[in-house]
Design a protein around this motif. Structure first.
Motif, mmCIF file in Angstrom:
data_model
loop_
_atom_site.group_PDB
_atom_site.id
_atom_site.type_symbol
_atom_site.label_atom_id
_atom_site.label_comp_id
_atom_site.label_asym_id
_atom_site.label_seq_id
_atom_site.Cartn_x
_atom_site.Cartn_y
_atom_site.Cartn_z
ATOM 1 N N SER A 199 -5.377 5.467 13.262
ATOM 2 C CA SER A 199 -5.614 6.298 12.081
ATOM 3 C C SER A 199 -5.244 7.761 12.285
ATOM 4 C CB SER A 199 -7.085 6.209 11.659
ATOM 5 O OG SER A 199 -7.939 6.633 12.696
ATOM 6 N N HIS A 255 -7.000 -3.137 7.241
ATOM 7 C CA HIS A 255 -6.432 -4.462 6.980
ATOM 8 C C HIS A 255 -6.188 -5.206 8.288
ATOM 9 C CE1 HIS A 255 -4.002 -7.493 4.853
ATOM 10 N NE2 HIS A 255 -3.229 -7.461 5.918
ATOM 11 N N THR A 283 0.828 -1.205 0.000
ATOM 12 C CA THR A 283 0.000 0.000 0.000
ATOM 13 C C THR A 283 0.863 1.256 0.000
ATOM 14 O OG1 THR A 283 -1.679 -1.218 1.246
ATOM 15 C CG2 THR A 283 -1.912 1.171 1.142
ATOM 16 N N VAL A 321 -12.827 2.663 4.452
ATOM 17 C CA VAL A 321 -11.793 3.497 5.063
ATOM 18 C C VAL A 321 -12.136 4.984 5.056
ATOM 19 C CG1 VAL A 321 -9.395 4.289 4.855
ATOM 20 C CG2 VAL A 321 -9.930 1.840 4.730
ATOM 21 N N HIS A 378 -5.871 2.656 5.842
ATOM 22 C CA HIS A 378 -5.861 1.384 5.122
ATOM 23 C C HIS A 378 -5.175 0.296 5.938
ATOM 24 C CE1 HIS A 378 -7.553 2.413 1.181
ATOM 25 N NE2 HIS A 378 -7.042 3.616 1.372
ATOM 26 N N THR A 414 -11.863 -2.367 2.671
ATOM 27 C CA THR A 414 -11.095 -1.194 2.235
ATOM 28 C C THR A 414 -12.013 -0.054 1.831
ATOM 29 O OG1 THR A 414 -9.285 -2.612 1.475
ATOM 30 C CG2 THR A 414 -9.385 -0.380 0.578
#
Length: 422
Positions: A238, A143, A112, A152, A139, A149
């Motif tokens: 995040s 995962h 990624t 997200v 992402h 996905t």
């Protein structure tokens, strides 16, 4: 005796441009000071460590909440818990995050990161925050937790709204009060994920399924506890991870000699990541509530008062880190860094964050020939406990085909289980 101040106009929660000189002034003049919000501000490294280790006199419960705000026990985030409940929840998380989950995450992070950096370089640059550093951790988090996905963008938007609304402080948003009413979309999404796991045969590296199955002293987490724990994990993965990647980018762009040194000697990359964690501190502060009358570095503090621990200040304390405002790749004091907190609340995602950071740096070194700021270097904006770069505009050029590269996966393929989880 260190000087103290009964009153100070320092307000750590005021949204503004942030400079670390604020902390330097506090350390020099008021290492234990009153803030404009009424709490005590602790700015010296060793004093911060002392408070963080003392769970008898300083509680996490309601430390960061406004006075009078009451939060249901199962709605409390992991950073708001105290022993023995915190120890129980933390052990459940440690059961859920296995070497298998870390190993399967590493190749995904490489793939990624390479895709996002390739796209960014193909555009000759732009705002790397919007294009890469804000996107990649979301992402990776998806995962890691086996979330789609496609979900997200909205998960990141929910976390941003939660932070911007002040929910961590007030326990409410414009939707209502409490986690279920204040965060209806996010909590509803998490509860659907939990329900889906019940009807599935999850993989060994499925962190959510492992968390649901975790058994500590014959007890499992309730749906409410699972929801608050997962939101804590998602927010940390995040938000603060995105800040770390932005800080790494800034430090690569500001010094060409450092960039070339890292490219020529990849053994320094992990030291670079740890040093940027220290000097830039993704989480600048957290709060505690005084349980019983006591003192901090000679200053009397009373039960019920708030104590703010300035991790970012402790990480630049010259009494511990010589030349604290310099990025030094050979800094032997690195283990004393407070970047991931200290004591019982040491961040459980530290290993994943360092792995993500190392792969990110190696990928840039592999794929970018030159990068520089497009205009003046940006300033960080203080919002809550973090100070982020809203944007970092860069001009970049691609590295020529065939140049020596270090595969990002080499950062993880030879690590032991202990190293992956440390």
């Amino acid at each position: 005796m260190k000087p103290h101040a009964d009153q100070a106009d320092y307000n750590p929660f005021e949204t503004r441009d942030f400079r670390f000189s604020e902390f330097e002034e506090l350390r020099a003049g008021c290492p234990v000071a009153r803030s404009a919000t009424g709490g005590w501000v602790v700015s010296h490294h060793d004093d911060i460590r002392t408070v963080a280790m003392d769970t008898d006199h300083f509680l996490n419960e309601n430390g960061g909440r406004l006075d009078g705000v009451v939060v249901a026990e199962e709605d409390r985030f992991t950073f708001e818990l105290d022993p023995p409940r915190h120890s129980w929840i933390r052990n459940a998380i440690k059961q859920a995050i296995t070497p298998a989950s870390m190993r399967t995450a590493a190749p995904f992070i490489v793939e990624t990161t390479e895709r996002l950096i390739d796209d960014f370089v193909a555009r000759a640059g732009g705002d790397i925050v919007a294009g890469v550093t804000k996107v990649l951790p979301g992402h990776v988090m998806a995962h890691f937790l086996h979330l789609p996905t496609a979900d997200v963008p909205r998960i990141i938007a929910w976390i941003d709204d939660m932070i911007d609304s002040g929910f961590f402080v007030s326990n409410r948003t414009e939707h209502g009060e409490g986690m279920r009413d204040g965060l209806p979309e996010l909590t509803g999404y998490i509860r659907r994920c939990l329900s889906d796991r019940i009807s599935q045969d999850p993989a060994d590296d499925d962190v959510i399924a492992n968390l649901m199955a975790a058994d500590i002293d014959g007890r499992k987490l309730t749906e409410g506890e699972l929801t608050s724990t997962l939101i804590s994990m998602i927010a940390g993965a995040s938000d603060t991870s995105a800040d770390l990647l932005s800080f790494l980018t800034f430090r690569l762009a500001e010094d060409r000699a450092r960039f070339e040194r890292l490219r020529s000697d990849r053994s320094l990359v992990q030291a670079f990541v740890r040093e940027v964690l220290r000097i830039d501190s993704p989480a600048l502060l957290t709060a505690r509530t005084v349980a019983v009358d006591t003192e901090v570095a000679g200053q009397q503090v009373k039960a019920g008062e708030k104590v703010l621990l300035l991790w970012g200040s402790g990480n630049r304390d010259p009494e511990v880190f010589p030349e604290p405002d310099q990025v030094k790749l050979d800094r032997h004091e690195a283990p004393r860094s407070l970047a991931f907190g200290h004591g019982r609340h040491l961040c459980v995602g530290a290993a994943l964050a360092r792995l993500e950071g190392s792969i990110f740096v190696n990928t840039i070194l592999d794929k970018v020939e030159h990068l520089e700021f497009d205009g003046p270097p940006p300033l960080r904006t203080l919002v809550g406990i973090t100070a982020s770069y809203p944007e970092i505009k860069l001009n970049v050029s691609a590295r020529r085909a065939g140049a020596d590269q270090v595969a990002g996966s080499s950062q993880s393929k030879d690590l032991s289980d202990e190293e992956l989880l440390s």
